[in-house]
Design a protein around this motif. Structure first.
Motif, PDB file in Angstrom:
ATOM      1  N   GLN B   2      17.160  24.868  39.519  1.00 49.69           N
ATOM      2  CA  GLN B   2      18.390  25.133  39.967  1.00 49.69           C
ATOM      3  C   GLN B   2      18.238  25.341  41.594  1.00 49.69           C
ATOM      4  O   GLN B   2      17.872  26.460  42.079  1.00 49.69           O
ATOM      5  CB  GLN B   2      19.017  26.218  39.275  1.00 49.69           C
ATOM      6  CG  GLN B   2      20.692  26.253  39.579  1.00 49.69           C
ATOM      7  CD  GLN B   2      21.237  25.253  38.510  1.00 49.69           C
ATOM      8  OE1 GLN B   2      20.794  24.649  37.609  1.00 49.69           O
ATOM      9  NE2 GLN B   2      22.676  24.960  38.970  1.00 49.69           N
ATOM     10  N   TYR B  32      24.792  21.786  54.835  1.00 50.71           N
ATOM     11  CA  TYR B  32      26.322  21.817  54.639  1.00 50.71           C
ATOM     12  C   TYR B  32      26.712  22.175  53.438  1.00 50.71           C
ATOM     13  O   TYR B  32      26.024  21.883  52.302  1.00 50.71           O
ATOM     14  CB  TYR B  32      27.010  20.217  54.760  1.00 50.71           C
ATOM     15  CG  TYR B  32      28.465  20.105  54.902  1.00 50.71           C
ATOM     16  CD1 TYR B  32      29.029  19.473  54.015  1.00 50.71           C
ATOM     17  CD2 TYR B  32      29.009  20.214  56.168  1.00 50.71           C
ATOM     18  CE1 TYR B  32      30.620  19.364  53.966  1.00 50.71           C
ATOM     19  CE2 TYR B  32      30.279  20.220  56.232  1.00 50.71           C
ATOM     20  CZ  TYR B  32      30.974  19.576  55.411  1.00 50.71           C
ATOM     21  OH  TYR B  32      32.287  19.699  55.513  1.00 50.71           O
ATOM     22  N   LEU B  34      29.891  23.621  50.295  1.00 47.77           N
ATOM     23  CA  LEU B  34      31.223  23.652  50.089  1.00 47.77           C
ATOM     24  C   LEU B  34      31.468  24.599  49.020  1.00 47.77           C
ATOM     25  O   LEU B  34      30.750  25.078  48.319  1.00 47.77           O
ATOM     26  CB  LEU B  34      31.513  22.247  49.518  1.00 47.77           C
ATOM     27  CG  LEU B  34      31.429  20.887  50.322  1.00 47.77           C
ATOM     28  CD1 LEU B  34      31.784  19.444  49.388  1.00 47.77           C
ATOM     29  CD2 LEU B  34      32.122  20.909  51.521  1.00 47.77           C
ATOM     30  N   TYR B  36      34.093  24.971  45.781  1.00 49.40           N
ATOM     31  CA  TYR B  36      35.423  24.125  44.821  1.00 49.40           C
ATOM     32  C   TYR B  36      35.858  25.234  43.919  1.00 49.40           C
ATOM     33  O   TYR B  36      35.261  26.014  43.458  1.00 49.40           O
ATOM     34  CB  TYR B  36      34.535  22.990  44.020  1.00 49.40           C
ATOM     35  CG  TYR B  36      34.679  21.839  44.586  1.00 49.40           C
ATOM     36  CD1 TYR B  36      33.374  21.632  45.885  1.00 49.40           C
ATOM     37  CD2 TYR B  36      35.320  20.933  44.507  1.00 49.40           C
ATOM     38  CE1 TYR B  36      33.262  20.354  46.294  1.00 49.40           C
ATOM     39  CE2 TYR B  36      35.337  19.542  45.241  1.00 49.40           C
ATOM     40  CZ  TYR B  36      34.131  19.399  46.150  1.00 49.40           C
ATOM     41  OH  TYR B  36      33.977  18.309  46.894  1.00 49.40           O
ATOM     42  N   PHE B  46      38.443  20.665  46.048  1.00 45.63           N
ATOM     43  CA  PHE B  46      37.605  21.034  47.287  1.00 45.63           C
ATOM     44  C   PHE B  46      38.926  22.401  48.019  1.00 45.63           C
ATOM     45  O   PHE B  46      39.571  22.468  47.861  1.00 45.63           O
ATOM     46  CB  PHE B  46      37.769  20.122  48.441  1.00 45.63           C
ATOM     47  CG  PHE B  46      37.299  20.604  49.804  1.00 45.63           C
ATOM     48  CD1 PHE B  46      38.102  20.494  50.645  1.00 45.63           C
ATOM     49  CD2 PHE B  46      35.907  20.938  49.902  1.00 45.63           C
ATOM     50  CE1 PHE B  46      37.947  21.051  51.880  1.00 45.63           C
ATOM     51  CE2 PHE B  46      35.690  21.386  51.277  1.00 45.63           C
ATOM     52  CZ  PHE B  46      36.579  21.505  52.344  1.00 45.63           C
ATOM     53  N   PHE B  89      32.814  27.152  42.330  1.00 42.48           N
ATOM     54  CA  PHE B  89      31.802  26.514  42.501  1.00 42.48           C
ATOM     55  C   PHE B  89      31.302  26.549  43.856  1.00 42.48           C
ATOM     56  O   PHE B  89      32.012  25.966  44.712  1.00 42.48           O
ATOM     57  CB  PHE B  89      31.613  24.994  41.947  1.00 42.48           C
ATOM     58  CG  PHE B  89      31.688  25.167  40.444  1.00 42.48           C
ATOM     59  CD1 PHE B  89      33.072  24.816  39.535  1.00 42.48           C
ATOM     60  CD2 PHE B  89      30.625  25.130  39.460  1.00 42.48           C
ATOM     61  CE1 PHE B  89      33.097  24.622  38.334  1.00 42.48           C
ATOM     62  CE2 PHE B  89      30.431  25.005  37.988  1.00 42.48           C
ATOM     63  CZ  PHE B  89      31.833  24.835  37.544  1.00 42.48           C
ATOM     64  N   TYR B  95      23.314  17.155  55.176  1.00 38.62           N
ATOM     65  CA  TYR B  95      24.332  16.601  55.505  1.00 38.62           C
ATOM     66  C   TYR B  95      24.341  14.774  55.291  1.00 38.62           C
ATOM     67  O   TYR B  95      23.422  14.159  55.342  1.00 38.62           O
ATOM     68  CB  TYR B  95      24.621  16.540  57.161  1.00 38.62           C
ATOM     69  CG  TYR B  95      25.758  15.947  57.447  1.00 38.62           C
ATOM     70  CD1 TYR B  95      25.800  14.733  57.914  1.00 38.62           C
ATOM     71  CD2 TYR B  95      26.984  16.733  57.632  1.00 38.62           C
ATOM     72  CE1 TYR B  95      27.019  14.013  58.483  1.00 38.62           C
ATOM     73  CE2 TYR B  95      28.013  16.337  58.160  1.00 38.62           C
ATOM     74  CZ  TYR B  95      27.991  15.014  58.558  1.00 38.62           C
ATOM     75  OH  TYR B  95      29.210  14.356  59.183  1.00 38.62           O
ATOM     76  N   GLY B  96      25.290  14.486  54.463  1.00 38.45           N
ATOM     77  CA  GLY B  96      25.519  12.986  54.181  1.00 38.45           C
ATOM     78  C   GLY B  96      24.809  12.443  52.867  1.00 38.45           C
ATOM     79  O   GLY B  96      24.934  11.431  52.397  1.00 38.45           O
ATOM     80  N   ASN B  97      24.241  13.435  52.114  1.00 38.05           N
ATOM     81  CA  ASN B  97      23.473  13.013  51.036  1.00 38.05           C
ATOM     82  C   ASN B  97      24.214  13.876  49.990  1.00 38.05           C
ATOM     83  O   ASN B  97      25.087  14.487  49.941  1.00 38.05           O
ATOM     84  CB  ASN B  97      21.959  13.544  51.035  1.00 38.05           C
ATOM     85  CG  ASN B  97      21.295  12.712  51.903  1.00 38.05           C
ATOM     86  OD1 ASN B  97      20.890  11.605  51.607  1.00 38.05           O
ATOM     87  ND2 ASN B  97      20.960  13.164  53.287  1.00 38.05           N
ATOM     88  N   GLN B  98      23.603  13.727  48.699  1.00 30.76           N
ATOM     89  CA  GLN B  98      24.353  14.569  47.361  1.00 30.76           C
ATOM     90  C   GLN B  98      24.599  15.701  47.590  1.00 30.76           C
ATOM     91  O   GLN B  98      23.684  16.344  48.029  1.00 30.76           O
ATOM     92  CB  GLN B  98      23.532  13.800  46.194  1.00 30.76           C
ATOM     93  CG  GLN B  98      22.430  14.663  46.161  1.00 30.76           C
ATOM     94  CD  GLN B  98      21.353  13.786  45.178  1.00 30.76           C
ATOM     95  OE1 GLN B  98      20.998  12.629  45.551  1.00 30.76           O
ATOM     96  NE2 GLN B  98      21.010  14.298  44.054  1.00 30.76           N
ATOM     97  N   PHE B  99      25.475  16.363  46.711  1.00 31.47           N
ATOM     98  CA  PHE B  99      25.748  17.752  46.744  1.00 31.47           C
ATOM     99  C   PHE B  99      25.081  18.257  45.443  1.00 31.47           C
ATOM    100  O   PHE B  99      25.009  17.796  44.462  1.00 31.47           O
ATOM    101  CB  PHE B  99      27.051  18.315  46.704  1.00 31.47           C
ATOM    102  CG  PHE B  99      27.747  18.295  48.037  1.00 31.47           C
ATOM    103  CD1 PHE B  99      28.286  17.031  48.665  1.00 31.47           C
ATOM    104  CD2 PHE B  99      27.757  19.488  48.859  1.00 31.47           C
ATOM    105  CE1 PHE B  99      28.914  17.188  49.851  1.00 31.47           C
ATOM    106  CE2 PHE B  99      28.276  19.425  50.124  1.00 31.47           C
ATOM    107  CZ  PHE B  99      28.638  18.185  50.767  1.00 31.47           C
ATOM    108  N   PHE B 101      25.346  21.693  42.905  1.00 30.02           N
ATOM    109  CA  PHE B 101      26.272  22.549  42.657  1.00 30.02           C
ATOM    110  C   PHE B 101      25.579  23.801  41.932  1.00 30.02           C
ATOM    111  O   PHE B 101      24.838  23.702  41.131  1.00 30.02           O
ATOM    112  CB  PHE B 101      27.647  22.081  41.738  1.00 30.02           C
ATOM    113  CG  PHE B 101      28.382  20.992  42.412  1.00 30.02           C
ATOM    114  CD1 PHE B 101      28.122  20.052  42.619  1.00 30.02           C
ATOM    115  CD2 PHE B 101      29.623  21.569  42.711  1.00 30.02           C
ATOM    116  CE1 PHE B 101      29.070  19.142  43.376  1.00 30.02           C
ATOM    117  CE2 PHE B 101      30.756  20.823  43.425  1.00 30.02           C
ATOM    118  CZ  PHE B 101      30.285  19.440  43.659  1.00 30.02           C
ATOM    119  N   GLY B 102      26.322  24.878  41.838  1.00 29.13           N
ATOM    120  CA  GLY B 102      25.849  26.229  41.557  1.00 29.13           C
ATOM    121  C   GLY B 102      26.563  26.149  39.908  1.00 29.13           C
ATOM    122  O   GLY B 102      27.075  25.338  39.656  1.00 29.13           O
ATOM    123  N   THR B 103      26.364  27.257  39.289  1.00 27.03           N
ATOM    124  CA  THR B 103      26.675  27.292  37.941  1.00 27.03           C
ATOM    125  C   THR B 103      28.071  27.994  37.675  1.00 27.03           C
ATOM    126  O   THR B 103      28.839  27.591  36.384  1.00 27.03           O
ATOM    127  CB  THR B 103      25.761  28.204  37.062  1.00 27.03           C
ATOM    128  OG1 THR B 103      25.589  29.467  37.783  1.00 27.03           O
ATOM    129  CG2 THR B 103      24.306  27.410  36.705  1.00 27.03           C
TER     130      THR B 103
END
Lengths: 115, 111
Positions: B2, B32, B34, B36, B46, B89, B95-99, B101-103
């Motif tokens: 993780q 970067y 985020l 959610y 978002f 979350f 930047y520009g690549n996949q995110f 996510f946390g649990t």
């Protein structure tokens, strides 16, 4: 735009059966992601496509899982054969990656129950 | 493994008080981030973002703080409202690549 559309919303199937989950991304978005939500791992990335091409499928748990994106407006996630441990909520998300916006838009998810 | 962790599965806060949700990450290349918000039977939506060139970003009642040296970010909600009750979350990317996510942290705001 109607957003990211997933179908079905709920799926209950017996162990060993084939399951197909469907996703229609937002028009104009060039990237599509399949996630699985579980209590233990949160939102887990299974696979993502960029311009209909699979870029990273390292999160696909095993060979029973497969995903396709035959065109820019449709993707499927297939599980064959399904097992009870596959029970989870599966989300599809799309994004205009590389086009300025950096957040994902998620669909409402498919709740899969394998009995 | 993780790469993004939210160590508090749940949090309860009284209405009007501050809610603080925490998130840690392991990859120092992430630049970067985020947050959610997810209601039951809906997809995540978002909420707020921050890039590594900033240490704070504010949007109304929501503020995200980034501590790059500690690889830690937090979301502050002030004042908390019952409608804020949801699962939150955090996500991180190069930047520009996949995110990643946390649990998730389930927030309950008590009226």
């Amino acid at each position: 735009d109607a957003g990211v559309i997933q179908s079905p919303r709920h799926e209950v199937t017996e162990m060993g059966q084939e399951v197909t989950l469907r996703c229609k991304p937002i028009s104009g978005h060039n990237s599509l992601f399949w996630y699985r939500q579980t209590m233990m791992r949160g939102l887990e990335l299974l696979i993502y496509f960029n311009n209909n091409v699979p870029i990273d499928d390292s999160g696909m748990p095993e060979d029973r899982f497969s995903a396709k994106m035959p065109n820019a407006s449709f993707s499927t996630l297939k599980i064959q054969p399904s097992e009870p441990r596959d029970s989870a909520v599966y989300f599809c998300a799309s994004s205009p990656m590389g086009q300025g916006e950096l957040d994902y838009t998620f669909g409402s998810g498919t709740r899969l129950t394998v009995v | 493994d993780q790469q993004v962790k939210q160590n508090s599965p749940s949090l309860s806060v009284q209405e009007g008080r501050i809610s603080i949700l925490n998130c840690d990450y392991t990859n120092s290349m992430f630049d970067y981030f985020l947050w959610y918000k997810k209601y039951p039977a809906e997809g995540p939506t978002f909420l707020i973002s921050i890039s590594s060139i900033k240490d704070k970003n504010e949007d109304g009642r929501f503020t995200v703080f980034l501590n790059k040296s500690a690889k830690h970010l937090s979301l502050h909600i002030v004042p908390s409202q019952p409608g804020d009750s949801a699962v939150y979350f955090c996500a991180a990317s190069v930047y520009g690549n996949q995110f990643y996510f946390g649990t998730g942290t389930s927030l309950t705001v008590i009226p």
